[in-house]
Write an enzyme that holds these catalytic residues in place. Structure first.
Site, PDB file in Angstrom:
ATOM      1  N   ARG A  22       0.825  -1.225   0.000  1.00  0.00           N
ATOM      2  CA  ARG A  22       0.000   0.000   0.000  1.00  0.00           C
ATOM      3  C   ARG A  22       0.853   1.267   0.000  1.00  0.00           C
ATOM      4  O   ARG A  22       0.581   2.196  -0.779  1.00  0.00           O
ATOM      5  CB  ARG A  22      -0.952  -0.025   1.192  1.00  0.00           C
ATOM      6  CG  ARG A  22      -2.102  -1.014   1.045  1.00  0.00           C
ATOM      7  CD  ARG A  22      -3.057  -0.948   2.223  1.00  0.00           C
ATOM      8  NE  ARG A  22      -2.384  -1.276   3.469  1.00  0.00           N
ATOM      9  CZ  ARG A  22      -2.910  -1.122   4.680  1.00  0.00           C
ATOM     10  NH1 ARG A  22      -4.122  -0.608   4.803  1.00  0.00           N
ATOM     11  NH2 ARG A  22      -2.249  -1.467   5.768  1.00  0.00           N
ATOM     12  N   ASN A  40      -6.239  -2.513   1.950  1.00  0.00           N
ATOM     13  CA  ASN A  40      -6.210  -3.973   2.052  1.00  0.00           C
ATOM     14  C   ASN A  40      -7.641  -4.482   2.106  1.00  0.00           C
ATOM     15  O   ASN A  40      -8.490  -3.887   2.790  1.00  0.00           O
ATOM     16  CB  ASN A  40      -5.509  -4.425   3.342  1.00  0.00           C
ATOM     17  CG  ASN A  40      -3.997  -4.391   3.237  1.00  0.00           C
ATOM     18  OD1 ASN A  40      -3.453  -4.346   2.143  1.00  0.00           O
ATOM     19  ND2 ASN A  40      -3.321  -4.420   4.368  1.00  0.00           N
TER      20      ASN A  40
END
Length: 787
Positions: A22, A40
């Protein structure tokens, strides 16, 4: 059109959580002037990005080409949409889901950046044993559930301090969204206990522990997946004392070296072995000791008494690096458990479980959720040849598309329920199959007590939770006496698929090589219940996942006393001699074994009392090891064979005679001529090394001979080698040479062990193959196949 603004919705699957994916997406989006978000979810990483079409195209390409080094993208898909006017790019809170498809990252060794901070007196994490960042640290062992977020790990009870919060939320910081991030102010601490469990009063528990190690003490040290028992490997008295306390008489110890330079001084290391030693997985690597190793390591013979191979690893946690900072170069690092029990991983259990073994306990406040032993591996011809698959490798999945391809062309159904395979009795692992992926577990151990069985059950439940996969079928070994099989038989409302032991060995080798079959399978090991009720272990098959035909086997001989023969190889020596009226016991064996024991076992064999029949090559190794005087009593599994291999002359070209005949439509390999000639050479004073070398070469010749006969009959040209006997490096090399000279393509293990640690993968592959083709299935209770 080049300035056209579009929005793209992207889903990334694979190992993309816990590896800095990320933050990587965040930085990449800012680099290309994109707006949107990334999060996520239970399938991996999901994101949306808006921007000019050329920038979006470059961004999508870079997602694969520039991904974090510890990530592994299995699938990347996207859909284009009209823009909705995002004004910034952000990392959103993780999103849960009912169907988890995420692949968790294995635990990762401490990175060089964190090591530099660990050693820097000016850094606020100086000598902090739990230092980590986005690129390193615990993952699998601390994850309670997915998505992988701090609140779903065992560090969730440690609230971040203001400094750590700033790092966690700073996109330019390498701890940006690093879930286990902490520091001495807000994170878990380590502490030192004495043998009674009383806390030692010291300002620096790690430095105090290192001093105790240097003084010859034995320490229980908490690692990523459980406790190690450690001592200074340079002190032979400490090594011997650890052996005595752990009752580990002859089995080799693994060592941890402070640096690669230290390893190179005592071991011969190839480039591939160096690559494994220094990889992020940091496994134990089996390496040959140099002849001059005793100069640098006086305790070398005590560390590995039976051969010249030593299991070596490099430090992979900050705590381990700190223990080495005060001058030690090598430490014994063996699993923190009593013989036969699972590794200790809970702090409250360490002192009672290791009482009488450890002098001190270096414990820590960060809980371990899933116990995980160290991985043990090796290199065979520039390819990894794994012995025990665990920390650093689990839960990386193995693709089972080859099993599905094997079913094509046969009547079959598409789709399958999740399958749980429970493995065998020894070196147990389990395997969860979901959507053509096989998640083979960490090493569980030998299921010879309820504690280890509980570890199997608890581990399987954890996998089912994190992968949201409730099994619709159970696969297990057909031996009714195995604890894993007994557990399977007790389960209700589920399909149960018993799998023959050696079929599973061959299927595991096929599956990890991505081969759909059919193949010739050669399974050599110590024991496994056969379909005829006898103990198999010297088997040749032809087939694929949906079924194997037994084409050849070694001749049956009595196994006197069952499992007692495994611990006392002289029993098998006596059995092979009595199985051939023309053979005689060597004088040395007659002198070594007490007459009353010999008489009892002789009657046992002749009268067939508690003497199942076996075709096991593992037991043949035991017999030859005892006949040559190499090993009459085994202190651990495989010791007789290890000693015999170590004694072998690798240059001999001699081959012993053997016979092949057809019995009930199957080839049977007779070893009576081999044993007769071998005993004659013993009487004539032939060297043990020459006899052992010829024995190994004979077995390799037998494999090539029988495979050639099967090829003539079935037209198959691929040979899969599996079973614990093929951990014998000399036999493996000779066999591969013989097969390749005969034009065969040889399939070997690399992702799972050839020993019983790979059984669960083979069971899972066979269960999937049987389900898809509906061959050999047995329904239980109310579970129904989908139409």
């Amino acid at each position: 059109m080049l300035s056209e603004v579009i929005r793209v919705e992207v889903q990334v699957k694979g190992i993309v959580q816990g590896v800095g994916f990320r933050p990587f997406v965040y930085r990449l989006a800012h680099q290309h002037d994109l707006r949107g978000w990334v999060t996520n979810d239970a399938s991996g990483v999901r994101l949306e990005a808006e921007g000019r079409r050329p920038d979006i195209d470059t961004f999508l390409a870079s997602l694969r080409t520039s991904a974090p080094p510890l990530s592994h993208i299995e699938e990347l898909t996207w859909v284009l949409h009209s823009p909705i006017g995002y004004t910034e790019f952000s990392i959103k809170e993780s999103v849960g889901a009912t169907s988890h498809e995420v692949n968790l990252s294995p635990d990762i060794y401490v990175c060089e950046d964190c090591l530099a901070e660990l050693k820097d007196p000016g850094n606020r994490r100086f000598r902090y044993p739990y230092i980590n960042c986005t690129n390193c640290g615990p993952r699998f062992t601390i994850t309670v559930q997915v998505p992988y977020d701090r609140k779903h790990t065992t560090i969730r009870d440690f609230e971040l301090c203001e400094d750590c919060k700033k790092e966690y939320h700073d996109p330019s910081n390498r701890r940006f969204h690093a879930q286990p991030v902490s520091c001495p102010k807000c994170g878990p601490k380590v502490y030192l206990l004495d043998a009674s469990g009383k806390r030692v009063d010291t300002a620096d528990p790690v430095a105090c522990a290192a001093e105790r190690l240097k003084s010859g003490a034995i320490l229980a040290v908490k690692g990523l997946g459980g406790y190690h028992l450690a001592c200074d490997a340079a002190q032979e008295s400490a090594v011997r004392e650890l052996r005595a306390r752990k009752r580990r008489d002859g089995k080799p110890f693994a060592v941890m070296a402070d640096s690669l330079e230290t390893v190179l001084r005592i071991c011969a290391v190839t480039e591939k072995e160096r690559e494994l030693l220094t990889s992020p997985r940091r496994p134990i690597v089996l390496l040959p000791l140099k002849t001059e190793a005793l100069k640098f390591l006086p305790a070398a013979d005590s560390l590995s008494p039976d051969n010249n191979m030593l299991g070596v690893m490099l430090p992979y946690t900050p705590l381990q690096h700190l223990l080495f900072q005060d001058g030690m170069e090598l430490m014994v690092m063996t699993s923190g458990n009593r013989s036969g029990e699972p590794i200790v991983y809970r702090d409250e259990e360490a002192v009672p479980a290791l009482q009488g073994i450890a002098d001190y306990y270096l414990a820590g406040k960060l809980p371990i959720h899933m116990r995980t032993d160290d991985t043990v591996t090796s290199v065979f011809r520039e390819r990894e040849y794994i012995i025990r698959r665990s920390r650093g490798y689990v839960p990386f999945p193995i693709d089972l598309s080859a099993v599905v391809q094997s079913a094509e062309g046969k009547p079959h159904k598409s789709g399958n329920p999740p399958i749980l395979a429970l493995g065998g009795e020894l070196k147990n692992t389990f395997c969860l199959v979901k959507d053509r992926k096989a998640f083979v577990s960490h090493h569980i151990g030998d299921l010879d007590n309820l504690e280890t069985l509980d570890s199997l059950i608890g581990g399987a439940e954890h996998f089912q939770n994190i992968f949201a996969a409730e099994p619709g079928a159970l696969a297990f070994d057909m031996h009714p006496g195995y604890r894993s099989s007994q557990y399977a038989s007790e389960q209700k409302n589920i399909v149960k698929i018993p799998v023959q032991h050696h079929h599973a060995h061959i299927a595991s080798c096929m599956a990890e090589n991505g081969v759909s079959g059919p193949v010739i399978g050669v399974a050599f090991d110590g024991t496994g219940l056969g379909e005829d009720g006898h103990i198999w272990g010297g088997e040749f098959f032809a087939g694929d996942y949906s079924g194997f035909e037994r084409m050849a086997r070694f001749g049956y001989v009595p196994l006197p006393g069952g499992d007692a023969a495994v611990k006392e190889p002289w029993r098998m020596a006596l059995s092979y001699i009595l199985n051939d009226e023309a053979a005689e016991l060597p004088a040395e064996l007659l002198k070594t074994i007490e007459p009353y024991k010999r008489d009892i076992v002789t009657r046992q064999i002749l009268q067939r009392i508690n003497t199942p029949l076996t075709s096991s090559v593992g037991r043949l190794f035991d017999a030859v090891s005892s006949l040559t005087g190499v090993c009459h009593y085994a202190e651990y599994e495989g010791q007789a064979a290890i000693r015999l291999e170590s004694a072998a002359d690798r240059e001999t070209a001699r081959i012993y005679p053997y016979e092949v005949k057809t019995v009930q439509g199957m080839l049977e390999i007779g070893t009576a001529p081999l044993i007769r000639e071998l005993v004659r050479e013993i009487r004539d004073g032939m060297s043990i090394s020459g006899i052992s070398g010829a024995f190994h070469r004979t077995l390799a010749a037998i494999v090539a001979d029988i495979c050639g006969r099967i090829r003539s009959k079935r037209g198959l040209n691929e040979v899969a080698l599996s079973g614990g006997v093929f951990q014998n490096r000399l036999l493996l090399a000779l066999t591969v040479d013989e097969l390749e000279r005969s034009g065969f393509r040889v399939l070997l293990h690399s992702k799972v062990p050839a020993n019983d640690g790979g059984l669960s993968l083979g069971q899972a592959a066979i269960a999937l193959g049987k389900y898809l083709t509906r061959e050999g299935m047995r329904e239980a209770c109310v579970w129904q196949y989908p139409e």
